[in-house]
Each structure stands twice: as structure tokens, then as C-alpha cells.
Design a protein around this motif. Structure first.
Motif, short mmCIF file in Angstrom:
data_model
loop_
_atom_site.label_atom_id
_atom_site.label_comp_id
_atom_site.label_asym_id
_atom_site.label_seq_id
_atom_site.Cartn_x
_atom_site.Cartn_y
_atom_site.Cartn_z
N ARG A 197 122.29 55.33 59.83
CA ARG A 197 122.57 56.55 60.61
C ARG A 197 122.82 57.73 59.67
NH1 ARG A 197 127.47 58.42 62.50
NH2 ARG A 197 128.42 56.36 62.25
N ALA A 198 123.68 57.52 58.65
CA ALA A 198 123.99 58.59 57.71
C ALA A 198 122.73 59.05 56.99
CB ALA A 198 125.04 58.10 56.71
N GLY A 199 121.91 58.11 56.57
CA GLY A 199 120.68 58.45 55.83
C GLY A 199 119.71 59.24 56.69
N MET A 200 119.60 58.88 57.96
CA MET A 200 118.68 59.59 58.84
C MET A 200 119.23 60.97 59.19
SD MET A 200 117.26 56.51 61.29
CE MET A 200 116.06 57.57 62.13
N THR A 201 120.54 61.05 59.34
CA THR A 201 121.17 62.35 59.62
C THR A 201 120.93 63.30 58.45
OG1 THR A 201 122.84 61.24 60.95
CG2 THR A 201 123.34 63.48 60.24
#
Lengths: 447, 447
Positions: A197-201
Motif C-alpha cells: 500500500r505504501a509503495g503504491m501510494t
């Protein structure tokens, strides 16, 4: 001998080709295929939509004509409407309607695949909402992109959802991913899903996790214009569905064939439908045995379908080949963020212990070295490796195959630390990240 | 307790750190290190010279000062000149001369490493000829590049030779590789070495295989100007040596410690020097046991040195850890051409059968998909996997770890075909190339 195959994709055509290659003129192989295509790569559709590759022809490994040249009687545009195990026959009719035909078989191969999940949400059938499982659906999505959308919403944050989010970003769309689950990729533990999630955000996607979708709204032109969740309205010129799939087994169920708790056909380890000597099944319409737990799971993946097809083909041709089960190895990426997993999750069984470490994909002084996280899971009493999950930069994820091979063979964490793996600065740190994870796990095992 | 360590690189400092971490104030650890550096990455020197990373500080994982902060008494600029196992002492003196000191030890760790092979060829000591094993040698080569050479000759076509050829090409030099062997990389079978030669030739390197070097000639300025082989004179503004290394064991030999047929120290599986209870050795100065043949081999690689250091450290600190041997896994690259290997070569043992297949690194329709060759070797009678070699484009070579794990655990070719490996179009074809090789091998095994 006559073999009838229902479904002209991975399982069906692999089995058909194997049988024809082995038995030649001693066998008639008839394939009933609803679509006009055979042997196509559904996994490639997100990359076609992203514009990374072309389609639809490129995604077809072997066309009906090519299969026919190899002596396989492919009947495209035909729908199997009934199986009668008692008489050993299948009823089929043209997709466009018309008279039904009955085909007797000595062996029947069922490769009917899966269909997308469709939750009871209004608006999923609006124009501008696309599924991406078949080549026709892929073409429809490509046509939708030609209307110059600005905003894309992807429903579902599993493998297909993440790949469609990549497609949205690659096409320059403001992309939002919506999922009911608190983190993307429920096949990962939540701490690793959080890294996805963090990487995609970071890479520009609006990740709406834990938001149930209420409905899809149409604009004045009748096309989708927004997705409504519990948290409000999200503008959506185009919507991609990545809500997972369920086994397509109505035909088998109607014939009285045994289904498991996930709705997939149940087979023995030779891919024979349980209780039937001459009916075989594989791929997205069956359940598979987890080698680690012995339980039946539903894991619709092209790699299993191809192996099933080979196993069925060998066995029908007179061989004796078992499918040894799966450990749930899978891989995907979002742009340069790579994700992979194998084996059990942390909470899938009692008595497991886990670690989550950060390392580099290659030696830190190399220009392409990227951060990667490895989560490793083992049995506390034996140290036996039971699961691994990887999230990281370019070059991270394929290490899952090392972990998968180790888990498959019953290797323990201390053995993995000592394993003779490849090292050179552009490829790996001197202790490979999976070995670093195993070393840290050792400390926990000896606690 | 006092532990004396000779050599401040991978083995020595790994062991020293492990011991100090375990025993704290209960142990004095003294490291005798000839150079001013500790714990540096010799493997990174070619990439420093290529300009892909900086140096020399970047290549130092932990400096003498950092080790001292962890309580390790590092004596840089000191040369160990004698070992006396009877009295349990080592004699050392400053590299720059000066009085000798005698140091008693409870345990001695020998990590003296290797030295470059120097064949009897005139001119190897000319200015402009560079070895690339130490940071000082790396700095000298960097200084040599500042003189703006146009032509580079690399002597030796093994791992270092190939990496130095890459450095030459990256620096824009017309680069020639010269080796006596008919193909580069004698750790590969000749058919795979041939692919390396072709790939390097395509990428602009003049590959002079099977050409013995006669002498190196100096120009009017006294610096190297040409390399003379049996086939003629090759202009060389700069020369890099990649002729391999031999174990640095004179000190050990003078003390009567046992050496093997390759000149390396012989140890038991706990890295204890054979016949000695309190002398330990590892890394480039020892021979290692091949798990597949049981024979002693000389395989000087950083990955073994680090594992040896850990094993020695654990054992001296009172633990019980065996080094399980090696299977010869190694990897390198020349620009985007990747090369890796593990296990036995085809002719290394009787009764082996092999295949060489071509496949793609990822599904063929993906833009980065590249061709790769896999050679796979198995025991004819059992089907047990014994070796794998890979040459191919970006993403090809790290698959060697899958093969290495399979070989390590005694997996057979039919088992590898069924293994649950990761599949997604950007990462792999649906049948991973190592599985394709195993499938083709199956056909040969059943012949």
C-alpha cells in the motif's frame, strides 16, 4: 479412442496437445471452445491494456488453426451444455443458438476455467466498466481507453487489481484502488500488504483500503462517472474490475460431479475427477491440494493450469503422472515495486514463528540496489520453513523461487543460511536477503 | 581467552565480530591485518573501475575504526611472519619493518586469503598493468585510467576477466580479452562458454581465445604498449590481469599445517585445521568440500568466506556449527549478458546426461523479454539434478539459485518440472526456463 475437451485454454489445449503428440492417429481429440480464441494468456491482458505489449493476437500462444494443423479438432463458438457421465457423452450447441449435438467420449477433460466475481453492487454493468479476463474484454477496455478518460478506479486490490492500477498509471490516468480489505493483497500478511500500500501510494495511486463499494453512478451519457464507497464519491471515467474469480463449474455440478467447499471440482492426484475413471479436470475450475496443510484450496493460476494439462495428457495417453500439489507461489509487480509470496501466512497454522527484515536487492554500493523486505515464516518446533513473502524494488521478487524450492523440499531455516547461493555485487548482497531473513529467524527459533 | 586472527577481510572480521558479540569482555580478539583496510569488497573493484560505483571508501563495509568501536583490536599495517602451534603463538611485525612481537593465542583464525596467479611472462610488472584484488590495486587502476588510454587488454577470461572487460567497455576503451583456453569461463562447459564468447563479441569485445600470451612490450615511456600472443601483437594502453588466484598459505605451510593438492589449507567440517584443536581457517586460503563429489576443491568466493567466518565464530564462542560444503554456485555479467552456474559440469563425472535449451527470460510478448540458454545436467540412473549453467539476457542468471537449491536438496528432474515456481508475464514464462530444461532432460533420461 475419442477424447472430448471442454475449454480451449491452458488445461484443455495442453492436455489435447500432449495426447495427440503421444497417440497420433490412434486418438480423436475434439475441443469445445466457447470463444474464438484458444491458448491465450489472460495474465497478459493487464500489460496489453497498459500499452506494454500489443494484442489480442500477440497474447495467443497457439490459434485454433495452429491446433488444427496438429490434428486437434477445435470447435470454436460452441458451448457445452450438458455432461452425461452414465452414457459418456457431452451435449454442445453453437453459442449463437442452433441445434444441439451429442458427442460420445472415452475420456472427458474439463477445463472450463473461472468467471469474475460480481458482488451485488449496482452499476457494475454500466458502459465504461471493464473486466479483463478474456481477450474480448481486453479489447473492450482498450476501446474504452480510446475515449480519453482522465480518472480510473480499480475495484479490488489483489493481483489483477494491482496490475490494472499499473495499467492506469502507465496510461497517465489519475488512478484509485478501492478494496474492502484493510490492506492490498490478502495473500500477504497485513504487515507486508502495508508495504505494498505504501509503495503504491508513493508511486501516485490513491489507495482506498477498508472502503466497501456501495454503487457505481452513471453520467448523462449513460457511462460510468463515479464509484461510491462508504467514504464518498470517487470520480471514474473508467472502471476496471479486479474482484477475483470463482470456478466455473455449473456444468459439472449439474452432471453430479463432486465440488469442494470453494466450489471447484475435486480431483485425485492424477487430476481424475473423484469417483470417475475417465473424467479429468484441471486449472481454474478445480481445487488444488496444499502440500503444507493437506487442505484443498482454490488457487486459479496459469502455472497450475499448464501443469494440470500436462498431467492429464500424460495419464490419458497411458502414462502415470501425479500432480504433487501447490504451495501457493505467486508474483506480481506495480511499476518497479515487486511483490511475491509462497507457502503459509503467519496465522494460517498454529506454532509458526516469523520475522520481517529489510535488505538490499544487490550490494548497497551498486547503482541499481534497491530496498526489499522479506518476511519468513517457520515451524517453531522444527525450524522447517513454511512461508516467505517479498516486497521490494527491481530484482527483489524472483527470489521467491529460492524460498519456494526450499519450502517444497522441507528445508529448515538453519539449512537455508548455509545454502550455496549465487553472489556478485550487481545481483545480490554476499548474504542473499532470503538468507538474512533465515539468520534472523534462527535467533527467534532458539528463543 | 585470547583469539588471534590473521587477515582482516571476510573470514577474519566475520569470525572476530561473531566471537566478540557472543563473548563480550570474556575474550580479547586481536586482528593482524597487512593492509590499512578491513572488510572490503574485492568483488566490487571491477565496478569501481568501470565507474558504476565509487571507491575506495564505498567498498569498505566496516573500517578498522568501526571494528575497534566494537571492541576488536585491529592492528593494521602488521604482517604475521610465523605461526608456532606448539607454543600457541604468532609472530608479527610492522609492514614497514621494525621489531617483531610474539602474541600468544588460545584460538588462532587464519584468513590470509589469496594472491593473483602470475605466469612466467615478461612484462607483467610494467607500469600500466593492473591487478584488481586489493583497494590499493583498484586505486592504481583508476589512476591509470586517468591517463586516457584508448585500448585495453584483459588477460584471463574467467569471472574477473569478464568483469574487467565490462569495465573497459564502460570506460569507452577498445577492449580485447586474451586467454589460453578455447572458450571463456572454464567453470562452464564449452558449449555454454561459446555463448559467452559470442555474446561478448557481439557487444564489441575482441575475444582472443586459445592464444597463449608470450610477453608484454613497453613503449618509449616505459609503460605497457602491447600484449604479444602466438597470433601477434595487440595494442594495449592499459592491461588488466584476471588470471585467477592461488591460496596464500606460505605462513601456514611453514608452520607445518596441512595443505591440499590445490595448495589450500585442509580443515574439518567445523573449519578447524585438520589435526589442530584450536587453529581455524576459512575463505580464499582453504579448500572446500564439494557436496556432490566429496572431493576437495579450490573455490575462492566471498560467499564461502563469509559463511566460514560465521562458522568459525560460532564454534570458537562455544557453539557447534558445521559448514556443509559447496556446490560451486557462481554468477557474473558482461553488460546485459548474464552468466551463472552451479554443480557439476557435464564431463566432471561418469554417468551424467545433459541438455541445452533456449527459452525467454519472461513471456515473449513482454518488451524486456530476452533470450536465455539453460544447460541442465543430471545423473542418468537416478534423474538426480547435478548441475545447471545459464547464459542470457537481463533477468536470466539469478534463476541459478532455484537450480542450486534443487541440486542441494537432491531433487530429481521430474520433481523440478512439478515444482510450484512463480509465474507472471514480466517475470517468467509460464514454464520457468529451468523447468523447460528439466522437461527436455526427462526425455533424455527415459531414452
Amino acid at each position: 479412442m475419442r477424447v472430448v475437451v471442454i475449454g480451449g485454454d491452458a488445461v484443455g489445449m495442453t492436455a489435447a496437445s500432449q495426447i495427440k503428440r503421444s497417440l497420433g492417429d490412434d486418438v480423436d481429440v475434439i475441443v469445445i471452445q466457447e470463444q474464438q480464441w484458444t491458448s491465450y494468456s489472460a495474465c497478459g491482458i493487464p500489460y496489453w491494456i497498459a500499452g506494454e505489449t500489443t494484442g489480442p493476437d500477440t497474447l495467443v500462444a497457439r490459434s485454433p488453426e495452429q491446433h488444427r494443423e496438429h490434428g486437434i479438432d477445435v470447435r470454436t463458438g460452441m458451448l457445452a451444455s450438458a455432461i452425461d457421465p452414465d452414457t459418456g457423452s457431452v451435449t454442445m450447441q453453437p453459442v449463437t443458438g442452433g441445434p444441439a449435438t451429442r458427442l460420445g467420449y472415452d475420456h472427458l477433460v474439463i477445463g472450463t476455467g473461472s468467471r469474475p466475481r460480481t458482488p451485488p453492487v449496482d452499476g457494475l454493468d454500466l458502459p465504461g466498466v471493464y473486466r479483463v479476463q478474456t481477450l474480448d474484454e481486453g479489447q473492450a477496455a482498450i476501446d474504452g481507453l480510446a475515449r480519453d478518460p482522465r480518472t480510473a478506479v480499480v475495484l479490488g486490490a489483489g493481483y489483477i487489481g494491482i496490475e490494472m492500477a499499473e495499467a492506469g498509471v502507465q496510461r497517465g490516468l489519475a488512478t484509485t484502488v478501492v478494496d474492502l480489505a484493510p490492506e492490498p493483497m490478502v495473500s500477504l500478511d497485513a504487515d507486508m500488504g502495508c508495504l505494498v500500500r505504501a509503495g503504491m501510494t508513493e508511486r501516485g495511486v490513491d489507495m482506498r483500503m477498508g472502503e466497501p463499494v456501495r454503487e457505481l453512478l452513471a453520467g448523462a451519457d449513460g457511462r460510468v462517472r463515479a464509484v461510491v464507497t462508504d467514504a464518498g464519491e470517487i470520480p471514474a471515467d473508467i472502471v476496471f474490475l479486479g474482484l477475483g474469480v470463482t470456478p466455473r463449474t455449473e456444468l459439472a455440478a449439474a452432471a453430479g460431479l463432486p465440488l469442494g467447499e470453494h466450489g471447484g471440482l475435486l480431483t485425485d492426484d492424477h487430476q481424475r475427477v473423484r469417483g470417475y475413471g475417465n473424467i479429468w479436470a484441471g486449472g481454474d475450475c478445480v481445487e488444488v491440494t496444499d502440500r503444507l496443510t493437506g487442505a484443498e484450496r482454490y488457487l486459479p493460476l496459469g502455472t497450475h493450469a499448464n501443469k494440470h494439462g500436462r498431467v492429464i495428457g500424460v495419464n490419458i495417453a497411458g502414462g502415470d503422472l501425479a500432480f504433487p500439489g501447490v504451495i501457493g507461489t505467486a508474483i506480481t509487480k506495480f511499476c518497479d515495486l515487486e511483490v511475491s509470496r509462497t507457502g503459509l501466512k503467519e496465522d494460517e497454522q498454529d506454532g509458526l514463528v516469523s520475522v520481517l527484515i529489510h535488505a538490499q536487492t544487490s550490494v548497497g554500493y551498486m547503482p541499481d540496489s534497491a530496498v526489499m523486505a522479506v518476511k519468513m515464516i517457520a515451524e517453531r518446533t522444527t525450524g522447517r520453513l513454511m512461508g516467505t513473502q517479498i516486497v521490494g524494488g527491481r530484482g527483489a521478487a524472483m527470489r521467491i523461487d529460492t524460498a519456494a524450492t526450499a519450502i517444497w523440499t522441507g528445508m529448515t531455516a538453519p539449512e537455508l543460511v548455509q545454502l550455496d547461493l549465487a553472489y556478485s555485487p550487481p545481483f545480490s548482497p554476499v548474504w542473499d536477503p532470503v538468507q538474512v531473513a533465515a539468520r534472523v529467524l534462527l535467533g527467534k527459533l532458539s528463543d
